[in-house]
Design a protein around this motif. Structure first.
Motif, PDB file in Angstrom:
ATOM      1  N   VAL A 338       0.870  -1.180   0.000  1.00 13.25           N
ATOM      2  CA  VAL A 338       0.000   0.000   0.000  1.00 13.25           C
ATOM      3  C   VAL A 338       0.905   1.228   0.000  1.00 13.25           C
ATOM      4  O   VAL A 338       1.748   1.382   0.885  1.00 13.25           O
ATOM      5  N   HIS A 339       0.747   2.056  -1.007  1.00  7.85           N
ATOM      6  CA  HIS A 339       1.577   3.254  -1.174  1.00  7.85           C
ATOM      7  C   HIS A 339       0.679   4.480  -1.153  1.00  7.85           C
ATOM      8  O   HIS A 339      -0.447   4.448  -1.649  1.00  7.85           O
ATOM      9  N   LYS A 340       1.197   5.575  -0.613  1.00  7.65           N
ATOM     10  CA  LYS A 340       0.430   6.817  -0.546  1.00  7.65           C
ATOM     11  C   LYS A 340       1.306   7.981  -0.970  1.00  7.65           C
ATOM     12  O   LYS A 340       2.478   8.064  -0.577  1.00  7.65           O
ATOM     13  N   ASP A 341       0.740   8.860  -1.790  1.00 10.70           N
ATOM     14  CA  ASP A 341       1.424  10.115  -2.111  1.00 10.70           C
ATOM     15  C   ASP A 341       0.376  11.221  -2.153  1.00 10.70           C
ATOM     16  O   ASP A 341      -0.768  11.019  -1.733  1.00 10.70           O
ATOM     17  N   LYS A 342       0.726  12.379  -2.673  1.00 12.35           N
ATOM     18  CA  LYS A 342      -0.193  13.522  -2.665  1.00 12.35           C
ATOM     19  C   LYS A 342      -1.381  13.323  -3.598  1.00 12.35           C
ATOM     20  O   LYS A 342      -2.369  14.064  -3.523  1.00 12.35           O
ATOM     21  N   GLU A 343      -1.286  12.355  -4.492  1.00 11.20           N
ATOM     22  CA  GLU A 343      -2.359  12.113  -5.453  1.00 11.20           C
ATOM     23  C   GLU A 343      -3.334  11.025  -5.017  1.00 11.20           C
ATOM     24  O   GLU A 343      -4.426  10.915  -5.557  1.00 11.20           O
ATOM     25  N   GLY A 344      -2.922  10.176  -4.061  1.00 13.60           N
ATOM     26  CA  GLY A 344      -3.840   9.140  -3.637  1.00 13.60           C
ATOM     27  C   GLY A 344      -3.167   7.968  -2.956  1.00 13.60           C
ATOM     28  O   GLY A 344      -1.971   8.003  -2.626  1.00 13.60           O
ATOM     29  N   ASN A 345      -3.941   6.915  -2.739  1.00 17.40           N
ATOM     30  CA  ASN A 345      -3.465   5.673  -2.136  1.00 17.40           C
ATOM     31  C   ASN A 345      -3.531   4.571  -3.187  1.00 17.40           C
ATOM     32  O   ASN A 345      -4.494   4.498  -3.952  1.00 17.40           O
ATOM     33  N   TYR A 346      -2.519   3.714  -3.198  1.00 15.18           N
ATOM     34  CA  TYR A 346      -2.406   2.699  -4.239  1.00 15.18           C
ATOM     35  C   TYR A 346      -2.165   1.336  -3.599  1.00 15.18           C
ATOM     36  O   TYR A 346      -1.436   1.223  -2.618  1.00 15.18           O
ATOM     37  N   LEU A 347      -2.768   0.327  -4.194  1.00 12.27           N
ATOM     38  CA  LEU A 347      -2.604  -1.049  -3.731  1.00 12.27           C
ATOM     39  C   LEU A 347      -2.138  -1.887  -4.912  1.00 12.27           C
ATOM     40  O   LEU A 347      -2.785  -1.895  -5.963  1.00 12.27           O
ATOM     41  N   TYR A 348      -0.997  -2.578  -4.753  1.00 11.73           N
ATOM     42  CA  TYR A 348      -0.462  -3.361  -5.865  1.00 11.73           C
ATOM     43  C   TYR A 348       0.336  -4.535  -5.320  1.00 11.73           C
ATOM     44  O   TYR A 348       0.738  -4.565  -4.150  1.00 11.73           O
ATOM     45  N   CYS A 349       0.569  -5.507  -6.210  1.00 11.79           N
ATOM     46  CA  CYS A 349       1.180  -6.772  -5.827  1.00 11.79           C
ATOM     47  C   CYS A 349       2.653  -6.807  -6.230  1.00 11.79           C
ATOM     48  O   CYS A 349       3.045  -6.222  -7.256  1.00 11.79           O
ATOM     49  N   LEU A 350       3.471  -7.510  -5.457  1.00 12.20           N
ATOM     50  CA  LEU A 350       4.873  -7.715  -5.831  1.00 12.20           C
ATOM     51  C   LEU A 350       4.965  -8.370  -7.201  1.00 12.20           C
ATOM     52  O   LEU A 350       5.887  -8.110  -7.968  1.00 12.20           O
ATOM     53  N   ASN A 351       3.979  -9.192  -7.514  1.00 11.76           N
ATOM     54  CA  ASN A 351       3.980  -9.893  -8.795  1.00 11.76           C
ATOM     55  C   ASN A 351       3.816  -8.947  -9.985  1.00 11.76           C
ATOM     56  O   ASN A 351       4.078  -9.325 -11.129  1.00 11.76           O
ATOM     57  N   ASP A 352       3.380  -7.693  -9.715  1.00 10.55           N
ATOM     58  CA  ASP A 352       3.267  -6.708 -10.793  1.00 10.55           C
ATOM     59  C   ASP A 352       4.633  -6.262 -11.308  1.00 10.55           C
ATOM     60  O   ASP A 352       4.732  -5.726 -12.411  1.00 10.55           O
ATOM     61  N   PHE A 353       5.684  -6.482 -10.496  1.00 13.93           N
ATOM     62  CA  PHE A 353       7.034  -6.096 -10.895  1.00 13.93           C
ATOM     63  C   PHE A 353       7.651  -7.266 -11.649  1.00 13.93           C
ATOM     64  O   PHE A 353       8.280  -8.145 -11.071  1.00 13.93           O
ATOM     65  N   LYS A 354       7.469  -7.283 -12.944  1.00 16.68           N
ATOM     66  CA  LYS A 354       7.853  -8.438 -13.750  1.00 16.68           C
ATOM     67  C   LYS A 354       9.358  -8.630 -13.832  1.00 16.68           C
ATOM     68  O   LYS A 354       9.829  -9.732 -14.113  1.00 16.68           O
ATOM     69  N   ASP A 355      10.133  -7.574 -13.560  1.00 16.10           N
ATOM     70  CA  ASP A 355      11.584  -7.755 -13.591  1.00 16.10           C
ATOM     71  C   ASP A 355      12.067  -8.605 -12.426  1.00 16.10           C
ATOM     72  O   ASP A 355      13.166  -9.142 -12.449  1.00 16.10           O
ATOM     73  N   ASN A 356      11.233  -8.723 -11.392  1.00 14.03           N
ATOM     74  CA  ASN A 356      11.577  -9.578 -10.258  1.00 14.03           C
ATOM     75  C   ASN A 356      11.184 -11.009 -10.616  1.00 14.03           C
ATOM     76  O   ASN A 356      10.225 -11.572 -10.116  1.00 14.03           O
ATOM     77  N   SER A 357      11.914 -11.605 -11.561  1.00  7.87           N
ATOM     78  CA  SER A 357      11.527 -12.889 -12.141  1.00  7.87           C
ATOM     79  C   SER A 357      11.514 -13.996 -11.103  1.00  7.87           C
ATOM     80  O   SER A 357      12.248 -13.958 -10.117  1.00  7.87           O
TER      81      SER A 357
END
Length: 385
Positions: A338-357
């Motif tokens: 879960v990431h937060k910045d001035k634009e909003g909150n985001y939820l994403y999976c480690l699996n979304d980082f495809k370079d982490n094969s």
């Protein structure tokens, strides 16, 4: 089985965030961590952990499940002022979507509403529309013609008798959720019910807590209760004793009397895990590692991911980064940020980082995370530099 879930407009989530328990079939490792062929189609992960800085929305995301499920249970919309995103205008609705499987059927349910009325409600079964409230399609047309708009009540409640089995399955799914309530006092009655005590005791003895064994003392307590002069609260505490050995000596004391807060928490968690596995629960835990050593947390999650569990799911938040670097504990599709910045909150999976094969050793996830490669990292600035 929970398959997919998304929420928008609840507390910190101004924009929609989406979450999935569906496994990535390209990942071949840790197959024990999967429930195979859910609904005859999907493999789903048994557990998922959410990471991120404090005050970014991890706990809020878990709370959104309870809020959404309570709306379904209460059969109508209702919320307090601060349960809706504080930056939303009054006419901006909260939105929820859930996809789940039960008894080999796959359901999708969508609901959006403001304080005054339901804006959208849709139910789909196995890709076939059952009703769409906003367009009066299918069953919704019949409900509207018979009952009217019912702006604050769910059409889900008014399904015709021919859909009784569907409503039963949906209610079963809603009731399958269990939210762990923190309790650092020993709940000995729960430990002793449903014949859980033997299993709890065996796991406790394996966790290297320096406890020789737990003792079921409930029969003696029932005899002592006949003496009305004895305090009942004290007697309840005496139903379970802890046995210690040291330098050839043995001592037994009421459980929790000198045992650490973490030890009590461990036994409560063991019971919760066993109960969830036995009853096919979807278990929600905020800060699963609370008061636990990393190795204990690893052991408990490994037990949950093992062959001992065939149909229960766990969703938990954590700040224990060491759990990230155990390649046998979690797959990439079980780790979320879960990431937060001035634009909003985001939820994403480690699996979304495809370079982490998947072929890479998992021993570098924590290092990459601390370097900021996955985001969701606090950046405290003590000295204004």
């Amino acid at each position: 089985m929970l398959l997919n879930y998304s929420v928008k407009g609840y507390k910190v989530f101004y924009d929609e965030v989406s979450f999935s328990m569906i496994a990535d079939n390209y990942i071949k490792k840790n197959q024990d961590n999967l429930i195979k062929n859910a609904a005859g189609k999907h493999d789903v992960v048994k557990s998922s952990l959410l990471y991120g800085p404090n005050n970014t929305g991890k706990s809020c995301f878990l709370e959104s499940f309870k809020f959404f499920l309570n709306v379904i249970k209460n059969r109508k919309i209702s919320y307090q002022k601060y349960e809706k995103n504080i930056f939303y205008d009054n006419d901006m609705p909260m939105e929820f979507k859930v996809e789940f499987s039960i008894d080999n059927e796959v359901y999708q349910y969508e609901l959006s509403f403001t304080k005054e009325s339901i804006k959208k409600e849709k139910l789909i079964k196995n890709k076939t529309l059952i009703f769409d409230r906003s367009t009066k399609k299918n069953v919704a047309k019949t409900i509207y013609e018979n009952l009217g708009e019912r702006p604050t009540e769910l059409y889900l409640n008014f399904l015709p008798k021919s859909y009784t089995s569907d409503l039963t399955l949906i209610n079963d799914f809603v009731d399958s959720f269990e939210f762990l309530e923190r309790n650092f006092l020993p709940d000995v009655n729960r430990m002793l019910e449903d014949k859980s005590f033997y299993s709890i005791n065996e796991i406790v003895k394996q966790l290297d807590l320096h406890i020789e064994t737990l003792i079921d003392n409930s029969d003696l307590v029932e005899v002592l209760k006949k003496d009305s002069k004895l305090d009942n609260d004290l007697l309840e505490r005496m139903k379970v004793f802890t046995k210690y050995t040291f330098k050839g000596k043995e001592e037994t004391l009421p459980f929790g009397l000198i045992d650490s807060k973490g030890t009590v928490q461990i036994t409560n968690l063991i019971y919760t895990f066993l109960n969830a596995i036995k009853n096919n629960k979807i278990l929600i835990i905020d800060e699963i590692e609370s008061s636990l050593h990393t190795m204990i947390t690893k052991s408990l999650i490994a037990y949950y991911n093992s062959h001992n569990n065939s149909s229960s799911q766990l969703i938990a938040t954590s700040h224990d980064l060491l759990l990230l670097d155990d390649k046998h504990l979690l797959r990439k599709d079980q780790i979320w940020f879960v990431h937060k910045d001035k634009e909003g909150n985001y939820l994403y999976c480690l699996n979304d980082f495809k370079d982490n094969s998947d072929s890479d050793p998992r021993g570098n996830v924590m290092k990459k995370y601390l370097k900021g490669l996955f985001g969701a990292l606090p950046e405290p600035n003590w000295f204004g530099e």
